[in-house]
Scaffold this motif. Structure first.
Motif, PDB file in Angstrom:
ATOM      1  N   PRO A   1     -18.930  -6.919  -1.020  1.00  0.00           N
ATOM      2  CA  PRO A   1     -18.512  -7.325   0.607  1.00  0.00           C
ATOM      3  C   PRO A   1     -18.823  -7.158   1.267  1.00  0.00           C
ATOM      4  O   PRO A   1     -18.934  -7.462   2.400  1.00  0.00           O
ATOM      5  CB  PRO A   1     -16.657  -6.709   0.703  1.00  0.00           C
ATOM      6  N   GLU A   2     -20.033  -7.813   1.062  1.00  0.00           N
ATOM      7  CA  GLU A   2     -21.446  -7.778   2.074  1.00  0.00           C
ATOM      8  C   GLU A   2     -21.558  -8.344   3.074  1.00  0.00           C
ATOM      9  O   GLU A   2     -21.902  -8.081   4.460  1.00  0.00           O
ATOM     10  CB  GLU A   2     -22.950  -7.631   1.497  1.00  0.00           C
ATOM     11  N   PRO A   3     -20.997 -10.348   3.090  1.00  0.00           N
ATOM     12  CA  PRO A   3     -20.665 -10.890   4.162  1.00  0.00           C
ATOM     13  C   PRO A   3     -19.634 -10.357   4.748  1.00  0.00           C
ATOM     14  O   PRO A   3     -20.166 -10.223   6.079  1.00  0.00           O
ATOM     15  CB  PRO A   3     -20.186 -12.063   3.406  1.00  0.00           C
ATOM     16  N   LEU A   4     -18.578  -9.870   4.272  1.00  0.00           N
ATOM     17  CA  LEU A   4     -17.726  -9.599   5.760  1.00  0.00           C
ATOM     18  C   LEU A   4     -17.885  -8.382   5.966  1.00  0.00           C
ATOM     19  O   LEU A   4     -18.164  -8.149   7.275  1.00  0.00           O
ATOM     20  CB  LEU A   4     -15.780  -8.700   4.412  1.00  0.00           C
ATOM     21  N   MET A   5     -18.695  -6.911   5.445  1.00  0.00           N
ATOM     22  CA  MET A   5     -18.964  -6.475   6.521  1.00  0.00           C
ATOM     23  C   MET A   5     -20.591  -6.116   7.228  1.00  0.00           C
ATOM     24  O   MET A   5     -20.057  -6.071   8.931  1.00  0.00           O
ATOM     25  CB  MET A   5     -19.538  -4.702   5.208  1.00  0.00           C
ATOM     26  N   GLN A   6     -21.058  -6.780   7.322  1.00  0.00           N
ATOM     27  CA  GLN A   6     -22.442  -7.841   7.682  1.00  0.00           C
ATOM     28  C   GLN A   6     -21.961  -8.677   9.251  1.00  0.00           C
ATOM     29  O   GLN A   6     -22.135  -8.618  10.270  1.00  0.00           O
ATOM     30  CB  GLN A   6     -23.403  -8.517   7.289  1.00  0.00           C
ATOM     31  N   ALA A   7     -20.936  -9.388   8.968  1.00  0.00           N
ATOM     32  CA  ALA A   7     -19.839 -10.259   9.879  1.00  0.00           C
ATOM     33  C   ALA A   7     -19.392  -9.083  10.809  1.00  0.00           C
ATOM     34  O   ALA A   7     -19.475  -9.785  12.177  1.00  0.00           O
ATOM     35  CB  ALA A   7     -18.864 -10.659   9.157  1.00  0.00           C
ATOM     36  N   LEU A   8     -18.638  -8.374  10.468  1.00  0.00           N
ATOM     37  CA  LEU A   8     -17.880  -7.594  11.617  1.00  0.00           C
ATOM     38  C   LEU A   8     -18.770  -6.785  12.204  1.00  0.00           C
ATOM     39  O   LEU A   8     -18.609  -6.247  13.155  1.00  0.00           O
ATOM     40  CB  LEU A   8     -16.773  -6.720  10.674  1.00  0.00           C
TER      41      LEU A   8
ATOM     42  N   ALA B   1     -20.938  -5.609  18.032  1.00  0.00           N
ATOM     43  CA  ALA B   1     -22.066  -6.376  18.677  1.00  0.00           C
ATOM     44  C   ALA B   1     -23.117  -7.671  19.084  1.00  0.00           C
ATOM     45  O   ALA B   1     -23.506  -7.464  20.211  1.00  0.00           O
ATOM     46  CB  ALA B   1     -23.691  -6.040  17.723  1.00  0.00           C
ATOM     47  N   LEU B   2     -21.905  -8.447  19.528  1.00  0.00           N
ATOM     48  CA  LEU B   2     -21.106  -9.614  20.179  1.00  0.00           C
ATOM     49  C   LEU B   2     -21.652  -9.573  21.679  1.00  0.00           C
ATOM     50  O   LEU B   2     -20.705  -8.832  21.853  1.00  0.00           O
ATOM     51  CB  LEU B   2     -20.588 -10.257  19.957  1.00  0.00           C
ATOM     52  N   ALA B   3     -22.459  -9.555  22.819  1.00  0.00           N
ATOM     53  CA  ALA B   3     -22.722  -9.648  24.166  1.00  0.00           C
ATOM     54  C   ALA B   3     -21.203 -10.013  24.602  1.00  0.00           C
ATOM     55  O   ALA B   3     -21.551 -11.276  23.500  1.00  0.00           O
ATOM     56  CB  ALA B   3     -23.853  -9.750  24.468  1.00  0.00           C
ATOM     57  N   ALA B   4     -20.767 -10.503  26.094  1.00  0.00           N
ATOM     58  CA  ALA B   4     -20.572 -11.195  26.651  1.00  0.00           C
ATOM     59  C   ALA B   4     -21.009 -12.600  26.222  1.00  0.00           C
ATOM     60  O   ALA B   4     -21.783 -12.237  27.063  1.00  0.00           O
ATOM     61  CB  ALA B   4     -18.967 -10.186  27.746  1.00  0.00           C
ATOM     62  N   GLY B   5     -20.116 -13.386  26.438  1.00  0.00           N
ATOM     63  CA  GLY B   5     -20.504 -14.602  26.397  1.00  0.00           C
ATOM     64  C   GLY B   5     -21.775 -15.119  25.229  1.00  0.00           C
ATOM     65  O   GLY B   5     -21.999 -16.676  25.557  1.00  0.00           O
ATOM     66  N   ALA B   6     -21.984 -14.381  24.415  1.00  0.00           N
ATOM     67  CA  ALA B   6     -22.591 -14.676  23.525  1.00  0.00           C
ATOM     68  C   ALA B   6     -22.464 -15.584  22.470  1.00  0.00           C
ATOM     69  O   ALA B   6     -20.449 -14.878  22.515  1.00  0.00           O
ATOM     70  CB  ALA B   6     -23.087 -14.244  22.828  1.00  0.00           C
ATOM     71  N   VAL B   7     -22.370 -16.382  21.070  1.00  0.00           N
ATOM     72  CA  VAL B   7     -22.269 -17.531  20.607  1.00  0.00           C
ATOM     73  C   VAL B   7     -22.836 -17.088  19.642  1.00  0.00           C
ATOM     74  O   VAL B   7     -24.239 -16.103  19.022  1.00  0.00           O
ATOM     75  CB  VAL B   7     -22.329 -18.946  20.324  1.00  0.00           C
ATOM     76  N   LEU B   8     -22.183 -16.270  17.900  1.00  0.00           N
ATOM     77  CA  LEU B   8     -22.806 -15.475  17.213  1.00  0.00           C
ATOM     78  C   LEU B   8     -22.213 -16.750  15.792  1.00  0.00           C
ATOM     79  O   LEU B   8     -21.524 -17.733  15.779  1.00  0.00           O
ATOM     80  CB  LEU B   8     -22.245 -14.064  16.488  1.00  0.00           C
ATOM     81  N   ARG B   9     -23.116 -17.415  15.039  1.00  0.00           N
ATOM     82  CA  ARG B   9     -23.169 -18.259  14.016  1.00  0.00           C
ATOM     83  C   ARG B   9     -23.851 -17.494  12.597  1.00  0.00           C
ATOM     84  O   ARG B   9     -23.781 -17.116  12.475  1.00  0.00           O
ATOM     85  CB  ARG B   9     -24.085 -19.488  14.159  1.00  0.00           C
ATOM     86  N   LEU B  10     -22.269 -17.549  11.564  1.00  0.00           N
ATOM     87  CA  LEU B  10     -22.458 -17.211  10.922  1.00  0.00           C
ATOM     88  C   LEU B  10     -21.670 -17.589   9.494  1.00  0.00           C
ATOM     89  O   LEU B  10     -20.941 -18.896   9.040  1.00  0.00           O
ATOM     90  CB  LEU B  10     -20.814 -15.962  10.993  1.00  0.00           C
ATOM     91  N   LEU B  11     -22.372 -17.877   8.333  1.00  0.00           N
ATOM     92  CA  LEU B  11     -22.707 -18.566   7.323  1.00  0.00           C
ATOM     93  C   LEU B  11     -22.478 -18.429   6.103  1.00  0.00           C
ATOM     94  O   LEU B  11     -22.811 -17.016   5.793  1.00  0.00           O
ATOM     95  CB  LEU B  11     -24.595 -19.562   7.341  1.00  0.00           C
TER      96      LEU B  11
ATOM     97  N   VAL C   1     -14.345 -22.500  12.391  1.00  0.00           N
ATOM     98  CA  VAL C   1     -14.677 -23.438  11.607  1.00  0.00           C
ATOM     99  C   VAL C   1     -15.350 -24.594  10.941  1.00  0.00           C
ATOM    100  O   VAL C   1     -14.091 -25.645  10.514  1.00  0.00           O
ATOM    101  CB  VAL C   1     -13.386 -22.090  10.139  1.00  0.00           C
ATOM    102  N   ALA C   2     -16.239 -24.704  10.233  1.00  0.00           N
ATOM    103  CA  ALA C   2     -16.438 -25.827   9.368  1.00  0.00           C
ATOM    104  C   ALA C   2     -17.049 -25.597   8.388  1.00  0.00           C
ATOM    105  O   ALA C   2     -17.904 -24.686   8.499  1.00  0.00           O
ATOM    106  CB  ALA C   2     -17.371 -26.522  10.322  1.00  0.00           C
ATOM    107  N   ASP C   3     -17.367 -26.857   7.102  1.00  0.00           N
ATOM    108  CA  ASP C   3     -18.032 -27.088   6.010  1.00  0.00           C
ATOM    109  C   ASP C   3     -19.623 -26.664   5.909  1.00  0.00           C
ATOM    110  O   ASP C   3     -19.479 -27.446   7.091  1.00  0.00           O
ATOM    111  CB  ASP C   3     -17.513 -27.876   5.119  1.00  0.00           C
TER     112      ASP C   3
ATOM    113  N   GLY D   1     -21.196 -23.275   1.496  1.00  0.00           N
ATOM    114  CA  GLY D   1     -20.366 -22.272   2.656  1.00  0.00           C
ATOM    115  C   GLY D   1     -19.284 -23.166   3.622  1.00  0.00           C
ATOM    116  O   GLY D   1     -19.554 -23.942   3.162  1.00  0.00           O
ATOM    117  N   CYS D   2     -18.720 -22.105   4.519  1.00  0.00           N
ATOM    118  CA  CYS D   2     -18.434 -22.905   5.659  1.00  0.00           C
ATOM    119  C   CYS D   2     -19.745 -21.451   6.683  1.00  0.00           C
ATOM    120  O   CYS D   2     -20.333 -21.004   6.386  1.00  0.00           O
ATOM    121  CB  CYS D   2     -17.485 -21.423   5.825  1.00  0.00           C
TER     122      CYS D   2
END
Length: 81
Positions: free
Chosen positions: A17-24, A29-39, A60-62, A67-68
């Motif tokens: 489950p590492e992708p989910l755990m690391q994504a969360l 840690a996402l700062a206000a106004g920041a954008v994060l992209r997860l593959l 969400v996009a391919d 992956g996504c």
């Protein structure tokens, strides 16, 4: 032309489950106004549910590399929007 930037976290090669755990962790840690992209290796339905619960915006996009690609931002909207 889909480049991986400093605000991108590539989780496609990790076992569950590492992708989910690391994504969360990154979302927390996402700062206000920041954008994060997860593959992610697959469409991350559990992650999307968590983002909705946290009232975060996302798209969400391919991903052309497989992956996504999930783009996440605070409820204030993505920077520059």
């Amino acid at each position: 032309m889909d480049e991986i930037t400093a605000n991108t976290l590539d989780l496609r090669q990790l076992p569950a489950p590492e992708p989910l755990m690391q994504a969360l962790a990154a979302v927390e840690a996402l700062a206000a106004g920041a954008v994060l992209r997860l593959l992610t290796p697959i469409r991350p339905l559990p992650l999307l549910e968590q983002l909705r619960e946290r009232r975060l915006g996302y798209s969400v996009a391919d991903h052309e590399g497989g992956g996504c690609a999930v783009t996440v931002w605070s409820e204030d909207g993505p920077a520059g929007a």
